[in-house]
Design a protein around this motif. Structure first.
Motif, PDB file in Angstrom:
ATOM      1  N   THR A 150       5.252  -1.234  -8.173  1.00 45.74           N
ATOM      2  CA  THR A 150       4.545  -0.019  -8.690  1.00 45.74           C
ATOM      3  C   THR A 150       3.339   0.000  -7.739  1.00 45.74           C
ATOM      4  O   THR A 150       2.923   1.156  -7.412  1.00 45.74           O
ATOM      5  CB  THR A 150       4.162  -0.200 -10.320  1.00 45.74           C
ATOM      6  OG1 THR A 150       5.301  -0.055 -11.047  1.00 45.74           O
ATOM      7  CG2 THR A 150       3.258   1.005 -10.528  1.00 45.74           C
ATOM      8  N   ALA A 151       2.662  -1.070  -7.360  1.00 47.65           N
ATOM      9  CA  ALA A 151       1.516  -1.069  -6.484  1.00 47.65           C
ATOM     10  C   ALA A 151       2.067  -0.680  -5.345  1.00 47.65           C
ATOM     11  O   ALA A 151       1.323   0.155  -4.635  1.00 47.65           O
ATOM     12  CB  ALA A 151       1.205  -2.571  -6.295  1.00 47.65           C
ATOM     13  N   HIS A 152       3.400  -1.098  -4.718  1.00 54.11           N
ATOM     14  CA  HIS A 152       3.872  -0.516  -3.342  1.00 54.11           C
ATOM     15  C   HIS A 152       3.923   1.193  -3.381  1.00 54.11           C
ATOM     16  O   HIS A 152       3.524   1.927  -2.612  1.00 54.11           O
ATOM     17  CB  HIS A 152       4.956  -1.064  -2.879  1.00 54.11           C
ATOM     18  CG  HIS A 152       5.777  -0.558  -1.959  1.00 54.11           C
ATOM     19  ND1 HIS A 152       5.420  -0.740  -0.698  1.00 54.11           N
ATOM     20  CD2 HIS A 152       6.839   0.386  -1.818  1.00 54.11           C
ATOM     21  CE1 HIS A 152       6.135  -0.089   0.255  1.00 54.11           C
ATOM     22  NE2 HIS A 152       7.015   0.614  -0.333  1.00 54.11           N
ATOM     23  N   GLU A 153       4.468   1.390  -4.532  1.00 58.79           N
ATOM     24  CA  GLU A 153       4.740   2.978  -4.811  1.00 58.79           C
ATOM     25  C   GLU A 153       3.665   3.811  -4.807  1.00 58.79           C
ATOM     26  O   GLU A 153       3.293   4.772  -4.342  1.00 58.79           O
ATOM     27  CB  GLU A 153       5.518   3.079  -5.978  1.00 58.79           C
ATOM     28  CG  GLU A 153       7.135   2.697  -5.906  1.00 58.79           C
ATOM     29  CD  GLU A 153       7.927   2.676  -7.006  1.00 58.79           C
ATOM     30  OE1 GLU A 153       7.353   2.970  -8.274  1.00 58.79           O
ATOM     31  OE2 GLU A 153       9.090   2.357  -7.197  1.00 58.79           O
ATOM     32  N   ASP A 154       2.547   3.296  -5.671  1.00 61.09           N
ATOM     33  CA  ASP A 154       1.080   3.923  -5.590  1.00 61.09           C
ATOM     34  C   ASP A 154       0.264   3.684  -4.319  1.00 61.09           C
ATOM     35  O   ASP A 154      -0.288   4.965  -4.197  1.00 61.09           O
ATOM     36  CB  ASP A 154       0.304   3.300  -6.858  1.00 61.09           C
ATOM     37  CG  ASP A 154       0.949   3.766  -8.290  1.00 61.09           C
ATOM     38  OD1 ASP A 154       1.730   4.533  -8.367  1.00 61.09           O
ATOM     39  OD2 ASP A 154       0.334   3.006  -9.176  1.00 61.09           O
ATOM     40  N   TYR A 166     -12.344   4.625   1.244  1.00 62.07           N
ATOM     41  CA  TYR A 166     -11.296   3.481   1.650  1.00 62.07           C
ATOM     42  C   TYR A 166     -12.361   2.553   2.303  1.00 62.07           C
ATOM     43  O   TYR A 166     -12.268   1.138   1.789  1.00 62.07           O
ATOM     44  CB  TYR A 166     -10.327   4.095   2.843  1.00 62.07           C
ATOM     45  CG  TYR A 166      -9.794   2.616   3.397  1.00 62.07           C
ATOM     46  CD1 TYR A 166      -8.776   1.944   2.648  1.00 62.07           C
ATOM     47  CD2 TYR A 166      -9.845   2.038   4.473  1.00 62.07           C
ATOM     48  CE1 TYR A 166      -7.835   1.259   3.123  1.00 62.07           C
ATOM     49  CE2 TYR A 166      -9.326   0.784   4.998  1.00 62.07           C
ATOM     50  CZ  TYR A 166      -8.177   0.699   4.133  1.00 62.07           C
ATOM     51  OH  TYR A 166      -7.448  -0.671   4.730  1.00 62.07           O
ATOM     52  N   LYS A 167     -13.451   2.821   2.914  1.00 64.47           N
ATOM     53  CA  LYS A 167     -14.342   1.781   3.174  1.00 64.47           C
ATOM     54  C   LYS A 167     -15.092   1.244   1.997  1.00 64.47           C
ATOM     55  O   LYS A 167     -15.276   0.200   2.192  1.00 64.47           O
ATOM     56  CB  LYS A 167     -15.521   2.512   4.194  1.00 64.47           C
ATOM     57  CG  LYS A 167     -16.380   1.437   4.776  1.00 64.47           C
ATOM     58  CD  LYS A 167     -17.518   2.132   5.660  1.00 64.47           C
ATOM     59  CE  LYS A 167     -18.530   1.274   5.982  1.00 64.47           C
ATOM     60  NZ  LYS A 167     -19.044   0.063   5.325  1.00 64.47           N
ATOM     61  N   ALA A 168     -15.392   1.986   1.069  1.00 65.36           N
ATOM     62  CA  ALA A 168     -16.008   1.437  -0.115  1.00 65.36           C
ATOM     63  C   ALA A 168     -15.137   0.494  -0.887  1.00 65.36           C
ATOM     64  O   ALA A 168     -15.583  -0.576  -1.291  1.00 65.36           O
ATOM     65  CB  ALA A 168     -16.416   2.519  -1.010  1.00 65.36           C
ATOM     66  N   LEU A 169     -13.954   0.912  -0.986  1.00 65.58           N
ATOM     67  CA  LEU A 169     -12.820   0.008  -1.402  1.00 65.58           C
ATOM     68  C   LEU A 169     -12.907  -1.411  -0.889  1.00 65.58           C
ATOM     69  O   LEU A 169     -12.956  -2.464  -1.423  1.00 65.58           O
ATOM     70  CB  LEU A 169     -11.598   0.615  -1.764  1.00 65.58           C
ATOM     71  CG  LEU A 169     -10.517  -0.243  -2.228  1.00 65.58           C
ATOM     72  CD1 LEU A 169     -10.656  -0.713  -3.626  1.00 65.58           C
ATOM     73  CD2 LEU A 169      -9.197   0.488  -2.087  1.00 65.58           C
ATOM     74  N   CYS A 170     -12.908  -1.223   0.757  1.00 66.27           N
ATOM     75  CA  CYS A 170     -12.506  -2.377   1.224  1.00 66.27           C
ATOM     76  C   CYS A 170     -14.112  -3.263   1.213  1.00 66.27           C
ATOM     77  O   CYS A 170     -13.881  -4.441   1.047  1.00 66.27           O
ATOM     78  CB  CYS A 170     -12.575  -2.162   2.817  1.00 66.27           C
ATOM     79  SG  CYS A 170     -11.023  -1.433   3.231  1.00 66.27           S
ATOM     80  N   LEU A 207      -4.249  -1.230  -0.386  1.00 66.75           N
ATOM     81  CA  LEU A 207      -4.044  -0.744  -1.384  1.00 66.75           C
ATOM     82  C   LEU A 207      -3.289  -1.427  -2.482  1.00 66.75           C
ATOM     83  O   LEU A 207      -3.501  -1.580  -3.574  1.00 66.75           O
ATOM     84  CB  LEU A 207      -3.808   0.801  -1.388  1.00 66.75           C
ATOM     85  CG  LEU A 207      -4.771   1.817  -0.795  1.00 66.75           C
ATOM     86  CD1 LEU A 207      -4.048   2.993  -0.321  1.00 66.75           C
ATOM     87  CD2 LEU A 207      -5.823   1.903  -1.911  1.00 66.75           C
ATOM     88  N   THR A 208      -2.124  -1.865  -1.743  1.00 67.20           N
ATOM     89  CA  THR A 208      -1.011  -2.537  -2.526  1.00 67.20           C
ATOM     90  C   THR A 208      -1.606  -3.728  -3.187  1.00 67.20           C
ATOM     91  O   THR A 208      -1.584  -4.326  -4.291  1.00 67.20           O
ATOM     92  CB  THR A 208       0.312  -2.767  -1.590  1.00 67.20           C
ATOM     93  OG1 THR A 208       0.910  -1.724  -1.290  1.00 67.20           O
ATOM     94  CG2 THR A 208       1.382  -3.822  -2.391  1.00 67.20           C
ATOM     95  N   ASP A 209      -2.300  -4.702  -2.277  1.00 65.28           N
ATOM     96  CA  ASP A 209      -2.763  -5.934  -2.858  1.00 65.28           C
ATOM     97  C   ASP A 209      -4.100  -5.837  -3.639  1.00 65.28           C
ATOM     98  O   ASP A 209      -3.852  -6.695  -4.462  1.00 65.28           O
ATOM     99  CB  ASP A 209      -3.594  -6.554  -1.369  1.00 65.28           C
ATOM    100  CG  ASP A 209      -2.588  -7.227  -0.343  1.00 65.28           C
ATOM    101  OD1 ASP A 209      -1.424  -7.266  -0.628  1.00 65.28           O
ATOM    102  OD2 ASP A 209      -3.016  -7.598   0.617  1.00 65.28           O
ATOM    103  N   PHE A 210      -4.823  -4.813  -3.630  1.00 66.52           N
ATOM    104  CA  PHE A 210      -5.611  -4.564  -4.563  1.00 66.52           C
ATOM    105  C   PHE A 210      -5.078  -4.201  -5.927  1.00 66.52           C
ATOM    106  O   PHE A 210      -5.453  -4.619  -6.916  1.00 66.52           O
ATOM    107  CB  PHE A 210      -6.510  -3.161  -4.101  1.00 66.52           C
ATOM    108  CG  PHE A 210      -7.755  -2.988  -5.269  1.00 66.52           C
ATOM    109  CD1 PHE A 210      -8.797  -3.889  -5.365  1.00 66.52           C
ATOM    110  CD2 PHE A 210      -7.743  -1.649  -5.872  1.00 66.52           C
ATOM    111  CE1 PHE A 210      -9.992  -3.502  -6.236  1.00 66.52           C
ATOM    112  CE2 PHE A 210      -8.759  -1.456  -6.726  1.00 66.52           C
ATOM    113  CZ  PHE A 210      -9.686  -2.181  -6.908  1.00 66.52           C
ATOM    114  N   PHE A 211      -4.038  -3.330  -5.915  1.00 63.15           N
ATOM    115  CA  PHE A 211      -3.355  -3.119  -7.221  1.00 63.15           C
ATOM    116  C   PHE A 211      -2.738  -4.017  -7.754  1.00 63.15           C
ATOM    117  O   PHE A 211      -2.867  -4.270  -9.108  1.00 63.15           O
ATOM    118  CB  PHE A 211      -2.301  -1.846  -6.904  1.00 63.15           C
ATOM    119  CG  PHE A 211      -2.882  -0.549  -6.518  1.00 63.15           C
ATOM    120  CD1 PHE A 211      -4.188  -0.165  -7.037  1.00 63.15           C
ATOM    121  CD2 PHE A 211      -2.359   0.253  -5.740  1.00 63.15           C
ATOM    122  CE1 PHE A 211      -4.909   1.182  -6.581  1.00 63.15           C
ATOM    123  CE2 PHE A 211      -2.595   1.470  -5.295  1.00 63.15           C
ATOM    124  CZ  PHE A 211      -3.980   1.943  -5.690  1.00 63.15           C
TER     125      PHE A 211
END
Length: 122
Positions: free
Chosen positions: A94-98, A111-115, A81-85
């Motif tokens: 902000t990416a880390h916090e979100d 999560y699978k769909a995002l990956c 998620l951090t890398d995606f943001f």
């Protein structure tokens, strides 16, 4: 023991500290999660009783069994998620916090769909 956000946060913090320093102590967890040492002591006791961690003779904490599996799952979600943001243009802090806010609540299906999207599009 019910696996909730708090348990996941502790297990993930232990894994993160282990990766960063190679050794985890209760004080490290307190600092990482910005909570009191007595709170950490209580949760460490519960995690040990439920077979998620071992405490070494020198007081070092290590993940075992299901505790390690849960920590790896949550930490992988966090990193993804951090890398995606960040790729979307969000600053690292902000990416880390979100990622911390949603890593626990995101369904496995989403999560699978995002990956799958990341693998295909990025």
């Amino acid at each position: 023991m019910k696996i909730n956000k708090s348990v996941e946060d502790y297990l993930e913090a232990i894994l993160m500290i282990q990766e960063q320093t190679g050794h985890v102590r209760s004080v490290d967890i307190a600092k990482q999660l910005n909570i009191t040492k007595p709170s950490v002591s209580y949760m460490v006791k519960k995690l040990k009783e439920n077979g998620f961690i071992n405490i070494n003779t020198d007081g070092g904490i290590e993940l075992i069994g299901e505790g390690l599996a849960i920590a790896k799952k949550i930490y992988a979600r966090h990193k993804t998620l951090t890398d995606f943001f960040i790729k979307l243009g969000v600053d690292q802090k902000t990416a880390h916090e979100d990622a911390c806010l949603i890593e626990h609540d995101l369904s496995s299906k989403t999560y699978k769909a995002l990956c799958d999207y990341i693998d295909k599009e990025m």
